[in-house]
Design an enzyme around this catalytic site. Sequence first.
Site, short mmCIF file in Angstrom:
data_model
loop_
_atom_site.label_atom_id
_atom_site.label_comp_id
_atom_site.label_asym_id
_atom_site.label_seq_id
_atom_site.Cartn_x
_atom_site.Cartn_y
_atom_site.Cartn_z
N HIS A 29 10.60 -0.84 -14.81
CA HIS A 29 10.55 -0.64 -13.38
C HIS A 29 10.67 -1.99 -12.70
O HIS A 29 9.77 -2.44 -12.03
CB HIS A 29 9.27 0.06 -12.98
CG HIS A 29 9.27 1.47 -13.43
ND1 HIS A 29 8.25 2.33 -13.19
CD2 HIS A 29 10.20 2.17 -14.11
CE1 HIS A 29 8.55 3.51 -13.71
NE2 HIS A 29 9.71 3.42 -14.27
N ILE B 219 3.72 7.47 -12.64
CA ILE B 219 2.41 6.94 -12.27
C ILE B 219 2.06 5.81 -13.23
O ILE B 219 1.79 6.03 -14.41
CB ILE B 219 1.35 8.06 -12.33
CG1 ILE B 219 1.79 9.26 -11.48
CG2 ILE B 219 0.00 7.54 -11.85
CD1 ILE B 219 0.91 10.47 -11.63
N GLU B 220 2.05 4.58 -12.71
CA GLU B 220 1.84 3.41 -13.56
C GLU B 220 0.94 2.39 -12.89
O GLU B 220 0.64 2.47 -11.70
CB GLU B 220 3.20 2.75 -13.88
CG GLU B 220 4.18 3.68 -14.58
CD GLU B 220 5.33 2.91 -15.20
OE1 GLU B 220 5.08 1.92 -15.89
OE2 GLU B 220 6.48 3.31 -14.97
N ASN B 221 0.50 1.40 -13.71
CA ASN B 221 -0.19 0.22 -13.26
C ASN B 221 -1.57 0.56 -12.68
O ASN B 221 -1.98 1.72 -12.63
CB ASN B 221 0.66 -0.57 -12.26
CG ASN B 221 0.55 -2.06 -12.46
OD1 ASN B 221 -0.51 -2.58 -12.78
ND2 ASN B 221 1.65 -2.75 -12.27
#
Length: 571
Positions: A7, A391-393
């Site tokens: 990303h 949905i990340e980080n």
Amino acid sequence: MRNLLRHALGHAPGQSVRRGLVAFVASVGLGLGGAVALPSTAEAANVLGNPGFETGGLSPWSCSGNLGSIVSTPTHGGSNALTGAVSSSDTAQCAQTVSVQPNTTYSLSGWVRGSYVYIGIDGGASTWTTSPSAYSQLTVSFTTGAAQTGATVYVHGWYAQGAYYADDFSLDGPGGGGSDTQAPTAPANLTSTGKTSSTVSLSWSASSDNVGVTAYDIYSGGTNRLLSVSGTSATVSGLAASTPYTFTVKARDAAGNSSAASNAVTVTTDAGSGGGGGAFKQAAPYLYLGWGDPPSATSVMSATGIKWYTMAFMLDSGGCTPAWDGTRPLTDGVDQTVINQIRAAGGDIVPSFGGWQGSKLGANCSTAAALAGALQKVIDAYSLKAIDMDIENTDEFENEAVQAKILTALKTVKANNPGLRTIVTFGTSTTGPTYYGNRLIEQAQALGADIDVFTIMPFDFGGGSDMYGNTVAAAEGLKAKLKSTFGWDDATAYAHIGISGMNGLSDQQENTTPAIWTAIRDWANSHHIARLAYWAVNRDRPCAGGGVVSNCSGIDQGTWQYTSITAGFTG
């Protein structure tokens, strides 16, 4: 989890006419409205052609400026609907002319959604509503003149107010047809031929008529017309699980004469699985227009047979406002141009919201309702069939409140857009979901979010050289978690799993070769999972020894080889 490669930038009114009188969504209480001051010369019947757009085409409707088209979501009922692309100079009016009888009262109704949507009769009465995020029913009645034999009904939006949707139209009254007042015989032998948690299939024996039967109308509860078909079988969709429904069928001729009702059949739908529809299958590699020398999407489609792309990324441009990469406009930019080209070539897209970096809607929209509104803008702009929340980080994945906000927003838009598929994508360990992945799944169950696909990203987890073994182990770990959380069996759990890999070298130098990706695809097919994707088509080009870069895989491979492999995913 994904960083630079996955990303890299990770941040990222027309009208629509919806389907008419095709299916209801949840219960008999939501059935389509009855008639007003119906004629006494013949039993009320819907005299419109293609009232629910279930033929897949516009005819006999016609739309100004060629601004009308058929879409599959969002709909009020059935499988298709009409959308009208309003501009600053055209309301995208879609109309149909029908034969009517003189001195007769008719009732026109339809379900509409959008800002300032009108239905009416040319030269006569009309009504309107503004309902931008949910369908509402409009009804207007009119009486024909002493010598009137035709009437034109229409639906349209308003200048520069955005796309509108309209569905489930009905013009109730006797059709024109001169002296034919003889109704068909009642259909016989109505029976149920199959059912699921949300559908019931029906069949019956044909009716006879002195001129000819033109349609069969399926009713629930005796008064709520759900669907009109030309043959002697139909499947009613959008039903609630574990719910009894009573169906009857009436035959109708060209003059609008309706028969008596068939025998009644009561069917109880199957119990629901607790999750989204397991029949959903999607091969959709990522395509990123903001990075990595984006290739021609249609050229890749022609070379590989791929039909879907996951388009990255939809982010927040400020104030909970969606934009491509947070900077490119939602519509009328390069992204819409490419999407239009993909669809013209027979394909489609699912947008990916979020990613590793950037200003994300899930984190920045203040409430679940505000986030649902932002998602709805994108759904409306592109008449989407599915959306992916990547949905990340720490701002989204590792924030339990934001997880809940995202899941609640997905629940909202799924309820407001029947048929919409929802996907969540998140990182994993080599043995299955991490703490936060497990928490995400548990919250989805607790909130009743009805997520269709839980997609893991099996790379950048320090998994070493066995990318096939670790990917399968991670997917099996996800399956076990879905089973224990939702109470599903193996087949149902697999049908809610997605895999999103990385072709060639990952950020951590893990190497998923074409042979390994083929083996992963074959495993995915044999276990009938729901979704297969990878990051990214931009990198599906050879550069042996090229390292971890944006526009090639870092290894020796064929051009578009990973996309061709992915196109072989059927689930």
